[in-house]
Scaffold this active site. Sequence first.
Site, PDB file in Angstrom:
ATOM      1  N   GLU A 129      -9.617  -2.547   2.573  1.00  0.00           N
ATOM      2  CA  GLU A 129      -9.499  -3.784   1.789  1.00  0.00           C
ATOM      3  C   GLU A 129     -10.711  -4.106   0.920  1.00  0.00           C
ATOM      4  O   GLU A 129     -10.561  -4.579  -0.201  1.00  0.00           O
ATOM      5  CB  GLU A 129      -9.213  -4.982   2.711  1.00  0.00           C
ATOM      6  CG  GLU A 129      -7.792  -5.028   3.260  1.00  0.00           C
ATOM      7  CD  GLU A 129      -7.631  -4.307   4.585  1.00  0.00           C
ATOM      8  OE1 GLU A 129      -8.512  -3.492   4.942  1.00  0.00           O
ATOM      9  OE2 GLU A 129      -6.619  -4.539   5.255  1.00  0.00           O
ATOM     10  N   GLU A 136      -3.205  -2.535  10.767  1.00  0.00           N
ATOM     11  CA  GLU A 136      -3.126  -3.817  11.502  1.00  0.00           C
ATOM     12  C   GLU A 136      -1.817  -3.924  12.285  1.00  0.00           C
ATOM     13  O   GLU A 136      -1.793  -4.435  13.406  1.00  0.00           O
ATOM     14  CB  GLU A 136      -3.288  -4.977  10.506  1.00  0.00           C
ATOM     15  CG  GLU A 136      -4.716  -5.061   9.968  1.00  0.00           C
ATOM     16  CD  GLU A 136      -4.890  -5.985   8.764  1.00  0.00           C
ATOM     17  OE1 GLU A 136      -4.064  -5.903   7.824  1.00  0.00           O
ATOM     18  OE2 GLU A 136      -5.832  -6.779   8.754  1.00  0.00           O
TER      19      GLU A 136
HETATM   20  N1  CO8 Z   1       1.171  -1.634  -1.990  1.00  0.00           N
HETATM   21  C1  CO8 Z   1       2.087  -1.414  -2.947  1.00  0.00           C
HETATM   22  N2  CO8 Z   1       2.475  -0.189  -3.328  1.00  0.00           N
HETATM   23  C2  CO8 Z   1       1.928   0.875  -2.702  1.00  0.00           C
HETATM   24  C3  CO8 Z   1       0.972   0.714  -1.675  1.00  0.00           C
HETATM   25  C4  CO8 Z   1       0.595  -0.610  -1.305  1.00  0.00           C
HETATM   26  N3  CO8 Z   1      -0.282  -0.863  -0.321  1.00  0.00           N
HETATM   27  N4  CO8 Z   1       0.599   1.942  -1.261  1.00  0.00           N
HETATM   28  C5  CO8 Z   1       1.298   2.823  -1.984  1.00  0.00           C
HETATM   29  N5  CO8 Z   1       2.099   2.185  -2.861  1.00  0.00           N
HETATM   30  C6  CO8 Z   1       3.030   2.774  -3.835  1.00  0.00           C
HETATM   31  C7  CO8 Z   1       2.267   3.340  -5.027  1.00  0.00           C
HETATM   32  O1  CO8 Z   1       1.968   2.338  -5.954  1.00  0.00           O
HETATM   33  C8  CO8 Z   1       3.264   4.363  -5.544  1.00  0.00           C
HETATM   34  O2  CO8 Z   1       4.267   3.681  -6.286  1.00  0.00           O
HETATM   35  P1  CO8 Z   1       4.794   4.311  -7.692  1.00  0.00           P
HETATM   36  O3  CO8 Z   1       5.401   5.618  -7.296  1.00  0.00           O
HETATM   37  O4  CO8 Z   1       5.792   3.301  -8.142  1.00  0.00           O
HETATM   38  O5  CO8 Z   1       3.597   4.455  -8.558  1.00  0.00           O
HETATM   39  C9  CO8 Z   1       3.915   4.891  -4.294  1.00  0.00           C
HETATM   40  O6  CO8 Z   1       3.665   3.917  -3.278  1.00  0.00           O
HETATM   41  C10 CO8 Z   1       3.322   6.203  -3.834  1.00  0.00           C
HETATM   42  O7  CO8 Z   1       1.937   6.045  -3.721  1.00  0.00           O
HETATM   43  P2  CO8 Z   1       0.871   7.009  -4.432  1.00  0.00           P
HETATM   44  O8  CO8 Z   1       1.433   7.605  -5.670  1.00  0.00           O
HETATM   45  O9  CO8 Z   1      -0.406   6.261  -4.563  1.00  0.00           O
HETATM   46  O10 CO8 Z   1       0.749   8.166  -3.331  1.00  0.00           O
HETATM   47  P3  CO8 Z   1      -0.519   9.074  -3.078  1.00  0.00           P
HETATM   48  O11 CO8 Z   1      -0.048  10.164  -2.158  1.00  0.00           O
HETATM   49  O12 CO8 Z   1      -1.168   9.507  -4.343  1.00  0.00           O
HETATM   50  O13 CO8 Z   1      -1.550   8.154  -2.282  1.00  0.00           O
HETATM   51  C11 CO8 Z   1      -2.217   6.493  -0.662  1.00  0.00           C
HETATM   52  C12 CO8 Z   1      -1.225   7.629  -0.996  1.00  0.00           C
HETATM   53  C13 CO8 Z   1      -3.608   7.112  -0.434  1.00  0.00           C
HETATM   54  C14 CO8 Z   1      -1.727   5.852   0.633  1.00  0.00           C
HETATM   55  C15 CO8 Z   1      -2.272   5.470  -1.809  1.00  0.00           C
HETATM   56  O14 CO8 Z   1      -0.941   5.099  -2.142  1.00  0.00           O
HETATM   57  C16 CO8 Z   1      -3.052   4.244  -1.517  1.00  0.00           C
HETATM   58  O15 CO8 Z   1      -4.276   4.268  -1.532  1.00  0.00           O
HETATM   59  N6  CO8 Z   1      -2.349   3.104  -1.221  1.00  0.00           N
HETATM   60  C17 CO8 Z   1      -2.969   1.828  -0.985  1.00  0.00           C
HETATM   61  C18 CO8 Z   1      -3.652   1.804   0.346  1.00  0.00           C
HETATM   62  C19 CO8 Z   1      -4.347   0.484   0.566  1.00  0.00           C
HETATM   63  O16 CO8 Z   1      -5.308   0.162  -0.082  1.00  0.00           O
HETATM   64  N7  CO8 Z   1      -3.858  -0.293   1.537  1.00  0.00           N
HETATM   65  C20 CO8 Z   1      -4.414  -1.560   1.860  1.00  0.00           C
HETATM   66  C21 CO8 Z   1      -3.747  -2.630   1.067  1.00  0.00           C
HETATM   67  S1  CO8 Z   1      -4.496  -4.217   1.308  1.00  0.00           S
HETATM   68  C22 CO8 Z   1      -3.911  -4.734   2.784  1.00  0.00           C
HETATM   69  O17 CO8 Z   1      -3.160  -4.085   3.439  1.00  0.00           O
HETATM   70  C23 CO8 Z   1      -4.390  -6.091   3.234  1.00  0.00           C
HETATM   71  C24 CO8 Z   1      -3.600  -6.591   4.430  1.00  0.00           C
HETATM   72  C25 CO8 Z   1      -3.814  -8.067   4.604  1.00  0.00           C
HETATM   73  C26 CO8 Z   1      -3.214  -8.874   3.518  1.00  0.00           C
HETATM   74  C27 CO8 Z   1      -3.553 -10.288   3.641  1.00  0.00           C
HETATM   75  C28 CO8 Z   1      -2.808 -11.132   2.661  1.00  0.00           C
HETATM   76  C29 CO8 Z   1      -3.616 -12.089   1.891  1.00  0.00           C
END
Ligand code: CO8
Length: 258
Positions: free
Chosen positions: A132, A112
């Site tokens: 999402e 976004e």
């Molecule tokens: N939020 C918080 N922490 C995150 C996020 C996130 N979106 N993405 C990654 N992290 C953190 C992980 O928790 C991890 O932290 P820790 O080392 O402390 O465990 C660190 O970053 C590294 O991440 P991964 O270990 O998961 O790394 P991978 O290489 O295994 O995976 C990915 C990478 C595929 C990107 C994976 O981290 C993932 O799927 N992340 C989430 C992606 C996602 O779903 N994004 C959408 C979120 S919802 C959103 O954006 C809605 C927007 C509108 C909001 C409206 C408000 C109401």
Amino acid sequence: METIILQKEENIAVLTISRPKALNALNTKVLKELDGAIDEIENDNEIYALVITGDGEKAFVAGADIAEMKDMNPKEARNFSILGNKVFRRIESLRIPTIAAVNGYALGGGCELAMACDIRIASETAKFGQPEVGLGITPGFGGTQRLSRIVGKSKAKELIFTGDVIDANEALRIGLVNKVVKKEELIDEAKKLANKISQNAPIAVGLAKAAIDRGYQADIDTAIMYEAEVFSQCFATEDQKDGMTAFTEKRKVEKFKN
Ligand code: CO8
């Protein structure tokens, strides 16, 4: 600012979202600091174009911060969405052109943010998606609106309903990004484009941006009149005099003013 790095290089600025341990996820702090950085950019007449990127090798922005959102009630979620939308709309409405240099994951709020920019350049390793619905929520920082405007309603629905993550070449194919480049060339390519744009008359570039964006929301007759309006405004600028005089004298303008 702890989560935003803002660097100026001649007439361009590079804004880096920096929370690498959380893959640059957007929490309230990042959004507020981003808001402050936009104030700074808006007040600086020497910045003609802006590049936005993410810190580190892996992510542009991996979304809104899931840990922060997890326990929100509907009112808190609404406020969070409104904050993000306000900040992204400010980015979208900046007078200067903005280029997202997408260096890795651009998921949810990350996709976004990239879509709130005027132009997107992706590294070969970039990944895009609106995952999402897999978390039990809808996109909340403009994804349902901007994705359909950029790639069309049908493709936007497919991506948002499935939550599929696509690679940079697929993003290029569907028109979500303008260009795909090698990872190591991304920032230079984005800066090169920003510098190229900043060689042109900044008021004209800003007015052209406003005409495209405002006209896109209007019927064609209203939009054309808006274009006539901004076109005529250019004739009150020094840049128009300099640009056209230089042409007739068979030379280039050394530097347009702002
Ligand atoms: N939020 C918080 N922490 C995150 C996020 C996130 N979106 N993405 C990654 N992290 C953190 C992980 O928790 C991890 O932290 P820790 O080392 O402390 O465990 C660190 O970053 C590294 O991440 P991964 O270990 O998961 O790394 P991978 O290489 O295994 O995976 C990915 C990478 C595929 C990107 C994976 O981290 C993932 O799927 N992340 C989430 C992606 C996602 O779903 N994004 C959408 C979120 S919802 C959103 O954006 C809605 C927007 C509108 C909001 C409206 C408000 C109401």
